[in-house]
Write an enzyme that holds these catalytic residues in place. Structure first.
Site, PDB file in Angstrom:
ATOM      1  N   LYS A 272     -21.687  71.401-111.567  1.00  0.00           N
ATOM      2  CA  LYS A 272     -20.810  72.052-112.758  1.00  0.00           C
ATOM      3  C   LYS A 272     -19.278  71.890-112.528  1.00  0.00           C
ATOM      4  O   LYS A 272     -18.448  71.994-113.493  1.00  0.00           O
ATOM      5  CB  LYS A 272     -21.553  73.478-112.782  1.00  0.00           C
ATOM      6  CG  LYS A 272     -22.785  73.516-113.344  1.00  0.00           C
ATOM      7  CD  LYS A 272     -23.494  74.904-113.674  1.00  0.00           C
ATOM      8  CE  LYS A 272     -24.995  74.921-113.691  1.00  0.00           C
ATOM      9  NZ  LYS A 272     -25.572  74.645-112.421  1.00  0.00           N
TER      10      LYS A 272
ATOM     11  N   ALA B 110     -20.382  78.142-106.683  1.00  0.00           N
ATOM     12  CA  ALA B 110     -20.090  76.648-107.129  1.00  0.00           C
ATOM     13  C   ALA B 110     -21.023  75.460-106.564  1.00  0.00           C
ATOM     14  O   ALA B 110     -21.093  74.529-107.046  1.00  0.00           O
ATOM     15  CB  ALA B 110     -18.699  76.245-106.897  1.00  0.00           C
ATOM     16  N   ALA B 111     -21.391  75.632-105.114  1.00  0.00           N
ATOM     17  CA  ALA B 111     -22.062  74.477-104.672  1.00  0.00           C
ATOM     18  C   ALA B 111     -23.490  74.321-105.072  1.00  0.00           C
ATOM     19  O   ALA B 111     -24.256  75.297-105.312  1.00  0.00           O
ATOM     20  CB  ALA B 111     -22.085  74.865-102.987  1.00  0.00           C
ATOM     21  N   PRO B 112     -24.150  73.263-105.151  1.00  0.00           N
ATOM     22  CA  PRO B 112     -23.462  71.793-104.519  1.00  0.00           C
ATOM     23  C   PRO B 112     -22.100  71.267-105.438  1.00  0.00           C
ATOM     24  O   PRO B 112     -21.740  70.117-105.294  1.00  0.00           O
ATOM     25  CB  PRO B 112     -24.348  71.070-104.182  1.00  0.00           C
ATOM     26  CG  PRO B 112     -25.595  71.441-105.336  1.00  0.00           C
ATOM     27  CD  PRO B 112     -25.489  72.877-105.386  1.00  0.00           C
ATOM     28  N   GLY B 113     -22.023  71.940-106.666  1.00  0.00           N
ATOM     29  CA  GLY B 113     -20.715  71.470-107.442  1.00  0.00           C
ATOM     30  C   GLY B 113     -20.968  70.512-108.654  1.00  0.00           C
ATOM     31  O   GLY B 113     -20.066  70.002-109.216  1.00  0.00           O
TER      32      GLY B 113
ATOM     33  N   ARG C 189     -23.773  73.785 -98.185  1.00  0.00           N
ATOM     34  CA  ARG C 189     -23.791  73.357 -99.573  1.00  0.00           C
ATOM     35  C   ARG C 189     -22.269  73.072 -99.860  1.00  0.00           C
ATOM     36  O   ARG C 189     -22.187  72.052-100.846  1.00  0.00           O
ATOM     37  CB  ARG C 189     -24.226  74.485-100.317  1.00  0.00           C
ATOM     38  CG  ARG C 189     -25.749  74.675-100.208  1.00  0.00           C
ATOM     39  CD  ARG C 189     -26.311  75.873-100.937  1.00  0.00           C
ATOM     40  NE  ARG C 189     -26.192  75.836-102.081  1.00  0.00           N
ATOM     41  CZ  ARG C 189     -27.073  75.587-103.188  1.00  0.00           C
ATOM     42  NH1 ARG C 189     -28.205  75.370-102.625  1.00  0.00           N
ATOM     43  NH2 ARG C 189     -26.910  75.729-104.281  1.00  0.00           N
TER      44      ARG C 189
ATOM     45  N   CYS D 288     -31.108  79.331-113.516  1.00  0.00           N
ATOM     46  CA  CYS D 288     -32.088  78.307-113.654  1.00  0.00           C
ATOM     47  C   CYS D 288     -33.339  79.108-113.637  1.00  0.00           C
ATOM     48  O   CYS D 288     -34.275  78.663-113.024  1.00  0.00           O
ATOM     49  CB  CYS D 288     -32.035  77.153-112.890  1.00  0.00           C
ATOM     50  SG  CYS D 288     -31.994  77.602-110.985  1.00  0.00           S
TER      51      CYS D 288
ATOM     52  N   ASP E 261     -17.969  79.422-102.590  1.00  0.00           N
ATOM     53  CA  ASP E 261     -19.423  79.633-102.253  1.00  0.00           C
ATOM     54  C   ASP E 261     -19.666  80.129-100.789  1.00  0.00           C
ATOM     55  O   ASP E 261     -18.865  80.008-100.034  1.00  0.00           O
ATOM     56  CB  ASP E 261     -20.208  78.214-102.385  1.00  0.00           C
ATOM     57  CG  ASP E 261     -21.668  78.302-102.561  1.00  0.00           C
ATOM     58  OD1 ASP E 261     -22.167  78.269-103.702  1.00  0.00           O
ATOM     59  OD2 ASP E 261     -22.383  78.571-101.791  1.00  0.00           O
TER      60      ASP E 261
ATOM     61  N   ASP F  89     -22.624  80.951-112.040  1.00  0.00           N
ATOM     62  CA  ASP F  89     -24.005  80.403-112.131  1.00  0.00           C
ATOM     63  C   ASP F  89     -24.598  80.736-110.661  1.00  0.00           C
ATOM     64  O   ASP F  89     -24.666  80.197-109.705  1.00  0.00           O
ATOM     65  CB  ASP F  89     -23.985  78.844-111.875  1.00  0.00           C
ATOM     66  CG  ASP F  89     -25.354  78.029-112.118  1.00  0.00           C
ATOM     67  OD1 ASP F  89     -26.068  78.417-112.781  1.00  0.00           O
ATOM     68  OD2 ASP F  89     -25.267  76.878-111.207  1.00  0.00           O
TER      69      ASP F  89
HETATM   70  C1  LIG Z   1     -27.414  78.270-108.568  1.00  0.00           C
HETATM   71  S1  LIG Z   1     -26.451  77.834-106.950  1.00  0.00           S
HETATM   72  C2  LIG Z   1     -25.031  77.170-107.771  1.00  0.00           C
HETATM   73  C3  LIG Z   1     -25.082  75.664-108.357  1.00  0.00           C
HETATM   74  C4  LIG Z   1     -23.772  75.310-108.884  1.00  0.00           C
HETATM   75  N1  LIG Z   1     -23.134  76.018-109.676  1.00  0.00           N
HETATM   76  C5  LIG Z   1     -23.868  73.935-109.150  1.00  0.00           C
HETATM   77  O1  LIG Z   1     -24.043  73.606-110.734  1.00  0.00           O
HETATM   78  O2  LIG Z   1     -24.090  72.798-108.367  1.00  0.00           O
HETATM   79  C6  LIG Z   1     -25.768  79.237-106.580  1.00  0.00           C
HETATM   80  C7  LIG Z   1     -24.883  79.343-105.271  1.00  0.00           C
HETATM   81  O3  LIG Z   1     -24.394  80.658-105.271  1.00  0.00           O
HETATM   82  C8  LIG Z   1     -24.015  80.769-103.801  1.00  0.00           C
HETATM   83  N2  LIG Z   1     -23.670  82.311-103.598  1.00  0.00           N
HETATM   84  C9  LIG Z   1     -24.616  83.200-103.400  1.00  0.00           C
HETATM   85  N3  LIG Z   1     -24.127  84.370-103.263  1.00  0.00           N
HETATM   86  C10 LIG Z   1     -22.609  84.169-103.162  1.00  0.00           C
HETATM   87  C11 LIG Z   1     -21.596  84.908-103.267  1.00  0.00           C
HETATM   88  N4  LIG Z   1     -21.749  86.311-103.195  1.00  0.00           N
HETATM   89  N5  LIG Z   1     -20.435  84.345-103.483  1.00  0.00           N
HETATM   90  C12 LIG Z   1     -20.140  82.996-103.607  1.00  0.00           C
HETATM   91  N6  LIG Z   1     -21.224  82.177-103.896  1.00  0.00           N
HETATM   92  C13 LIG Z   1     -22.533  82.762-103.650  1.00  0.00           C
HETATM   93  C14 LIG Z   1     -25.288  80.213-103.157  1.00  0.00           C
HETATM   94  O4  LIG Z   1     -24.799  79.800-101.737  1.00  0.00           O
HETATM   95  C15 LIG Z   1     -25.458  79.001-103.979  1.00  0.00           C
HETATM   96  O5  LIG Z   1     -24.762  77.675-103.531  1.00  0.00           O
END
Ligand SMILES: C[S@@+](CC[C@H](N)C(=O)[O-])C[C@H]1O[C@@H](n2cnc3c(N)ncnc32)[C@H](O)[C@@H]1O
Length: 459
Positions: free
Chosen positions: A239, A234-237, A262, A358, A257, A304
């Site tokens: 969406k 979810a981070a940084p959030g 983040r 992305c 996350d 995501d």
């Molecule tokens: C593309 S970013 C997400 C962006 C977010 N959806 C937004 O719109 O702001 C991917 C995120 O996945 C997190 N991540 C990676 N592996 C993960 C896991 N196994 N469980 C939860 N989060 C994870 C990363 O820390 C990163 O913040």
């Protein structure tokens, strides 16, 4: 937080389409904002060059624990900045690779027939393209409405042009003119030079600076108010806050996350956006149990996941073969993405999942979706998302055209991919999202609504 770590976190936030360099810098915990801002800007400016050098020196393959954003910042300082001052445990690591990095940097200059560092920037298509894309701004309906926002902006001298009719008029967008997007409700479009980071409506959380492509996942997931939703990575959030707006803060979002830093940024962002229906957890989504009674009502999942970010304009190729994610990296990312999508589909009440990246790499997009659909033997099907969207999934398997792709050339956005999967036997308890059914959103003639007070707390 140390300078290099803070700069890497900002770059990572930018990659995740949080959208605003300045806001990320200001919301970081690093005290010397000017120093951080300068380092991030310079690293961004040389992003494609750094990708090329890091790629050809195989730095990330050799140092598996070194995250790409931190690598970029460190290599910038080493080759183009003031040299590594600090850097903690990574300083000796970078020193080991210094000669190789310098050699690859020199080789790149020879190849480009340039002697000055600055001249390397001239043929960096991604950066140029990114600078020319329109600025998209989502109106946060938890705090305001479209009509009030447009009125406010008009009083400030912005000139509202109505609903945009096509890409040509957006390419020509200049000065203080702005449009409403043709497909996405509550999405305003400004000229590329518009900077709203200091605008009071942004500061108050009424406006969210978010790329159009990055608004697609929540919109297509379309959870109705009252429903339970998981935002898996979810981070940084941005969406997450969009999901909360669609839920009207009614129902529940479970946001996970892995990255605590983040998540801290996310908590600030959600509070500012007036989100009160979200539970944030610093947890690995893969270890969240689908049989946990807390998630028994979860019908919607937004996934995501971490990706190569190859769709980010600033990361696009500066020359064939350079700066592309290595096969090893793509393989590792796609492995995680498959596991995460498969895990999402195992939640018992799930009706719909949106998978987005992305990335422009087929390995992280169509290939992941195809494999997971096959693995699920018909239990889930791809929904034809947003039929009016001009760019579709690569035709690598039957039905891939149901997916959406986005790019600077076709949609004036960052490169992006979205797939919507629904349970095949689903007696969908939720309304079919209009945007899956192919209808454009209703024409805008915004009526004035009373502004409601929102609870700013985020649990
Ligand atoms: C593309 S970013 C997400 C962006 C977010 N959806 C937004 O719109 O702001 C991917 C995120 O996945 C997190 N991540 C990676 N592996 C993960 C896991 N196994 N469980 C939860 N989060 C994870 C990363 O820390 C990163 O913040």
């Amino acid at each position: 937080m140390a300078l290099y770590g803070a700069a890497a976190a900002v770059l990572s936030g930018l990659e995740a389409h949080q959208g605003s360099l300045k806001s990320l810098v200001y919301s970081s915990r690093f005290q010397n904002v000017r120093q951080l801002y300068a380092l991030v800007c310079e690293t961004q400016r040389y992003s494609a060059v750094l990708d090329a050098v890091i790629g050809s020196a195989r730095l990330l393959e050799a140092e598996k624990k070194l995250k790409p954003h931190l690598a970029k910042v460190l290599v910038y300082e080493l080759l183009l900045g003031r040299g590594l001052r600090g850097g903690g445990r990574w300083k000796p690591v970078l020193s080991r690779h210094k000669a190789r990095l310098q050699a690859e940097f020199a080789r790149l200059k020879v190849k480009r027939c340039v002697s000055r560092n600055e001249d390397l920037l001239e043929s960096t298509p991604g950066a140029v393209q990114e600078a020319r894309l329109p600025r998209f701004v989502r109106v946060n309906t938890l705090k305001t409405n479209l009509s009030d926002t447009i009125d406010y902006l008009k009083r400030e001298g912005y000139s509202y042009q109505g609903r945009a009719s096509g890409p040509d008029e957006l390419r020509a967008l200049e000065g203080k003119l702005f449009f409403l997007d043709s497909l996405l409700p509550e999405l305003l479009i400004f000229s590329s030079g518009t900077d709203l980071h200091k605008h009071p409506l942004y500061q108050a959380g009424h406006l969210i600076l978010q790329d159009k492509a990055s608004c697609l996942p929540a919109m297509l997931l379309a959870p109705p108010p009252g429903s339970h939703v998981i935002d898996a990575c979810a981070a940084p959030g941005n969406k997450t806050s969009h999901l909360a707006a669609l839920l009207k803060n009614q129902g529940k979002i479970f946001a996970f996350d892995l990255d605590a830093g983040r998540l801290a940024t996310m908590a600030t962002l959600l509070t500012r956006a007036g989100v009160s229906c979200c539970e944030i957890a610093n947890e690995d989504f893969l270890s969240v149990s689908p049989s946990d009674p807390r998630y028994c009502r979860v019908q919607y999942i937004l996934l995501d996941p971490s990706c190569s970010g190859s769709g980010m304009a600033s990361r696009q190729l500066e020359e064939p073969g350079a700066g592309t994610p290595s096969q090893a990296r793509l393989h590792a990312l796609a492995g995680f993405q498959r596991r995460a999508l498969s895990h999402a589909l195992s939640f018992p009440a799930l009706q719909r999942v949106v998978y987005s990246t992305c990335s422009v790499c087929q390995e992280e997009n169509e290939d992941v979706v195809r494999d997971i659909l096959e693995q699920n033997g018909g239990a889930f099907r791809l929904v034809h998302a947003l039929p009016l969207w001009p760019q579709r999934g690569l035709g690598t398997f039957p039905g891939a055209e149901h997916c959406i792709r986005a790019s600077p050339e076709a949609t004036l956005t960052g490169g992006f991919f979205v797939a919507v999967l629904e349970r095949a036997d689903g007696k969908s308890s939720s309304p079919e999202p209009q945007l899956l059914a192919g209808e454009p959103v209703p024409s805008v003639a915004p009526k004035k609504k009373k502004r409601r007070r929102q609870n700013a707390s985020t649990t």
